[in-house]
Design a protein around this motif. Structure first.
Motif, PDB file in Angstrom:
ATOM      1  N   GLN A  30      17.322  37.369  70.837  1.00  0.00           N
ATOM      2  CA  GLN A  30      16.494  39.041  71.458  1.00  0.00           C
ATOM      3  C   GLN A  30      17.817  38.901  72.424  1.00  0.00           C
ATOM      4  N   ASN A  31      18.505  38.074  73.123  1.00  0.00           N
ATOM      5  CA  ASN A  31      18.799  38.475  74.448  1.00  0.00           C
ATOM      6  C   ASN A  31      20.418  37.639  73.738  1.00  0.00           C
ATOM      7  N   ASP A  32      21.693  38.494  73.560  1.00  0.00           N
ATOM      8  CA  ASP A  32      23.459  38.469  73.989  1.00  0.00           C
ATOM      9  C   ASP A  32      23.722  38.198  75.056  1.00  0.00           C
ATOM     10  N   ALA A  33      22.981  38.247  76.057  1.00  0.00           N
ATOM     11  CA  ALA A  33      24.127  36.927  77.480  1.00  0.00           C
ATOM     12  C   ALA A  33      23.550  35.230  77.601  1.00  0.00           C
ATOM     13  N   LEU A  34      21.877  35.567  77.350  1.00  0.00           N
ATOM     14  CA  LEU A  34      22.069  34.260  77.318  1.00  0.00           C
ATOM     15  C   LEU A  34      22.806  33.281  75.895  1.00  0.00           C
ATOM     16  N   ARG A  35      22.144  34.153  75.004  1.00  0.00           N
ATOM     17  CA  ARG A  35      23.257  33.220  74.230  1.00  0.00           C
ATOM     18  C   ARG A  35      24.887  33.381  73.596  1.00  0.00           C
ATOM     19  N   ARG A  36      25.293  34.105  74.102  1.00  0.00           N
ATOM     20  CA  ARG A  36      26.600  33.696  74.899  1.00  0.00           C
ATOM     21  C   ARG A  36      26.993  32.940  75.721  1.00  0.00           C
ATOM     22  N   ALA A  37      26.008  33.139  77.143  1.00  0.00           N
ATOM     23  CA  ALA A  37      26.274  31.914  77.995  1.00  0.00           C
ATOM     24  C   ALA A  37      26.180  30.027  77.112  1.00  0.00           C
ATOM     25  N   THR A  38      25.120  29.854  76.568  1.00  0.00           N
ATOM     26  CA  THR A  38      24.690  29.493  76.356  1.00  0.00           C
ATOM     27  C   THR A  38      25.589  28.359  75.251  1.00  0.00           C
ATOM     28  N   GLY A  39      25.971  29.480  74.236  1.00  0.00           N
ATOM     29  CA  GLY A  39      26.926  29.023  73.724  1.00  0.00           C
ATOM     30  C   GLY A  39      28.581  28.662  74.176  1.00  0.00           C
ATOM     31  N   GLU A  40      28.270  28.716  75.173  1.00  0.00           N
ATOM     32  CA  GLU A  40      30.080  28.643  76.550  1.00  0.00           C
ATOM     33  C   GLU A  40      30.147  27.593  76.852  1.00  0.00           C
ATOM     34  N   LYS A  41      28.975  27.708  77.730  1.00  0.00           N
ATOM     35  CA  LYS A  41      28.452  26.132  78.142  1.00  0.00           C
ATOM     36  C   LYS A  41      28.345  25.104  76.797  1.00  0.00           C
ATOM     37  N   GLY A  42      28.471  25.137  75.917  1.00  0.00           N
ATOM     38  CA  GLY A  42      28.317  24.147  74.496  1.00  0.00           C
ATOM     39  C   GLY A  42      30.147  23.734  74.348  1.00  0.00           C
ATOM     40  N   ARG A  43      30.733  25.266  74.581  1.00  0.00           N
ATOM     41  CA  ARG A  43      31.706  24.939  73.918  1.00  0.00           C
ATOM     42  C   ARG A  43      32.982  23.871  74.738  1.00  0.00           C
ATOM     43  N   LEU A  44      32.547  24.527  76.098  1.00  0.00           N
ATOM     44  CA  LEU A  44      33.162  23.870  76.798  1.00  0.00           C
ATOM     45  C   LEU A  44      32.741  22.514  77.455  1.00  0.00           C
ATOM     46  N   LEU A  45      32.243  21.816  77.355  1.00  0.00           N
ATOM     47  CA  LEU A  45      31.485  20.402  76.629  1.00  0.00           C
ATOM     48  C   LEU A  45      32.455  19.837  76.021  1.00  0.00           C
ATOM     49  N   VAL A  46      32.253  20.207  74.820  1.00  0.00           N
ATOM     50  CA  VAL A  46      33.375  19.489  73.585  1.00  0.00           C
ATOM     51  C   VAL A  46      34.697  19.800  74.448  1.00  0.00           C
ATOM     52  N   GLU A  47      35.083  21.095  74.994  1.00  0.00           N
ATOM     53  CA  GLU A  47      36.484  21.007  75.196  1.00  0.00           C
ATOM     54  C   GLU A  47      36.724  19.914  76.418  1.00  0.00           C
ATOM     55  N   GLN A  48      35.851  19.630  77.756  1.00  0.00           N
ATOM     56  CA  GLN A  48      36.522  18.420  78.144  1.00  0.00           C
ATOM     57  C   GLN A  48      36.055  17.396  78.164  1.00  0.00           C
ATOM     58  N   ASN A  49      35.621  17.163  76.843  1.00  0.00           N
ATOM     59  CA  ASN A  49      35.395  15.584  76.234  1.00  0.00           C
ATOM     60  C   ASN A  49      36.202  15.143  75.236  1.00  0.00           C
ATOM     61  N   ARG A  50      37.243  16.240  74.562  1.00  0.00           N
ATOM     62  CA  ARG A  50      38.220  15.462  73.707  1.00  0.00           C
ATOM     63  C   ARG A  50      38.936  14.299  74.169  1.00  0.00           C
ATOM     64  N   GLY A  51      39.229  13.592  73.548  1.00  0.00           N
ATOM     65  CA  GLY A  51      40.757  12.720  74.167  1.00  0.00           C
ATOM     66  C   GLY A  51      40.181  11.492  73.112  1.00  0.00           C
ATOM     67  N   ALA A  52      38.977  10.914  72.368  1.00  0.00           N
ATOM     68  CA  ALA A  52      38.795   9.770  71.862  1.00  0.00           C
ATOM     69  C   ALA A  52      39.761   9.182  71.021  1.00  0.00           C
ATOM     70  N   LEU A  53      39.971  10.460  70.164  1.00  0.00           N
ATOM     71  CA  LEU A  53      40.748  10.387  69.616  1.00  0.00           C
ATOM     72  C   LEU A  53      42.014   9.434  69.200  1.00  0.00           C
ATOM     73  N   ALA A  54      42.526  10.041  69.903  1.00  0.00           N
ATOM     74  CA  ALA A  54      43.923   9.841  70.694  1.00  0.00           C
ATOM     75  C   ALA A  54      43.771   8.133  71.251  1.00  0.00           C
ATOM     76  N   LYS A  55      42.768   7.577  71.861  1.00  0.00           N
ATOM     77  CA  LYS A  55      42.330   6.674  72.252  1.00  0.00           C
ATOM     78  C   LYS A  55      42.550   5.845  71.546  1.00  0.00           C
ATOM     79  N   LEU A  56      41.682   5.844  69.774  1.00  0.00           N
ATOM     80  CA  LEU A  56      41.991   5.589  69.003  1.00  0.00           C
ATOM     81  C   LEU A  56      42.568   5.293  68.228  1.00  0.00           C
ATOM     82  N   MET A  57      43.448   6.056  68.147  1.00  0.00           N
ATOM     83  CA  MET A  57      44.650   6.027  67.278  1.00  0.00           C
ATOM     84  C   MET A  57      45.698   4.503  68.118  1.00  0.00           C
ATOM     85  N   THR A  58      45.471   4.366  69.581  1.00  0.00           N
ATOM     86  CA  THR A  58      46.647   3.604  70.446  1.00  0.00           C
ATOM     87  C   THR A  58      46.044   1.937  69.424  1.00  0.00           C
TER      88      THR A  58
END
Length: 373
Positions: free
Chosen positions: A336-364
């Protein structure tokens, strides 16, 4: 390593089917040997691996010992160990300690995982924290396009929520709790659509029957895909993918009875409940919907993904519920709340983006073990 042959093992028919569907003939697939000395010996003599990479927590003592005996480095990649699993391994402490001492590198997801491996007997010098490679998830380039087409087949203006990877155990069924929540959601949003995706294929028919028994009009992804392949003429003439898709607005529940399409279903949803968490199974990967900017809902049992759950909850990218009533309330709030839904989803997307990099470390880590061998 394009010049190397990759041998991928699984332990279940479901895993085997996924390897064949996702990787085809680019790898050699075989079931993992029973963890008996003779079976392991024959497997290693035939496969002759340069490096053995074990995913997450598959600690088979005879396999690990056999690799050590043959001079094959063993890497436990994306290693995780919950407190519950650690307690289980502690019951066979001697066997566990010996297996861990024969591992070349344990590349742990988080500090807590690393400490549990060390407490069980792993050599501290061989344990490192590389992060969780699940943060490096990369959705397919055409995912949003395919999701939009699927969404159109359901009716563009319908609110859609997904209950993914649901389970049942001796205490009850998550699917029944989800259906109880869905009944409450429909009282407020009567045109809402539920995507229900049981975790295991053997439960597909049972859950479909449960939905019908409760009076819901359901659509099956398997039937839709069959129609898609049978009726290309309908696509060209009518401007839609199939007759089955044309009927979708009548359905109240869409059963995701297919394999390898969960990301597609997430991308086509407004809100995602990730199962295995309303019962004491330990939850599933919350990062898949989060990476797509979809608000995440989980139950209280998330010990298999404790660090990920904690991070998402602290970032207000996820909500935790304890029962069907709470699940319904949170779903209704987001739908029922488009703004809340978008804001919450964006927080999750940013969290994933900010924590990338484990694969490169594992490949090393893999590269260092490969070069050393």
């Amino acid at each position: 390593y394009p010049h190397m042959t990759l041998v991928v093992t699984t332990t279940t028919p479901t895993g085997s089917a996924r390897v064949r569907a996702a990787l085809g003939d680019t790898v050699f697939h075989v079931y993992a040997p029973y963890d008996l000395p003779g079976a392991v010996q024959r497997f290693l003599q035939r496969a002759r691996p340069r490096v053995a990479i074990i995913m997450e927590t598959e600690l088979w003592p005879n396999l690990i010992h056999g690799c050590q005996k043959h001079g094959i480095p063993v890497i436990v990649a994306n290693a995780r160990l919950s407190a519950r699993s650690a307690a289980g391994y502690q019951r066979v402490a001697g066997l566990t300690r010996e297996a861990l001492r024969n591992i070349t590198v344990i590349a742990a997801q988080a500090h807590a995982d690393a400490q549990r491996f060390i407490a069980l007997g792993a050599d501290q010098a061989r344990v490192c924290v590389t992060g969780n490679i699940k943060f490096d998830i990369a959705p397919a380039a055409d995912l949003q396009q395919r999701a939009a087409a699927l969404r159109q087949s359901w009716g563009m203006h319908r609110p859609v929520w997904i209950a993914a990877s649901t389970h049942a155990d001796s205490t009850g069924s998550e699917d029944e709790q989800v259906l109880t929540a869905f009944a409450a959601v429909r009282l407020v949003l009567p045109d809402a659509l539920l995507i229900l995706v049981p975790r295991h294929p053997e439960r597909f028919a049972k859950i479909a029957a449960l939905c019908r028994k409760q009076g819901y009009n359901i659509a099956l992804r398997s039937e839709q895909k069959t129609e898609d392949t049978r009726m290309p003429e309908a696509t060209a003439v009518h401007g839609r993918t199939s007759v089955a898709r044309g009927r979708m607005p009548e359905a109240t529940i869409f059963i995701g009875d297919s394999m390898g399409e969960l990301m597609l279903f997430y991308a086509a949803s407004d809100v995602a409940f990730v199962g295995g968490s309303l019962i004491a199974h330990g939850g599933h990967n919350l990062l898949e919907p989060a990476a797509l900017g979809i608000p995440v809902i989980t139950g209280p049992h998330t010990f298999n993904f404790a660090d990920i759950s904690r991070m998402l909850l602290q970032a207000d990218a996820a909500h935790q519920v304890n029962n069907a009533a709470e699940l319904a309330a949170v779903v209704i709030t987001f739908l029922q709340n488009d703004a809340l839904r978008r804001a919450t989803g964006e927080k999750g997307r940013l969290l994933v983006e900010q924590n990338r990099g484990a694969l490169a470390k594992l490949m090393t880590v893999i590269g260092e073990c490969s070069d050393a061998n």
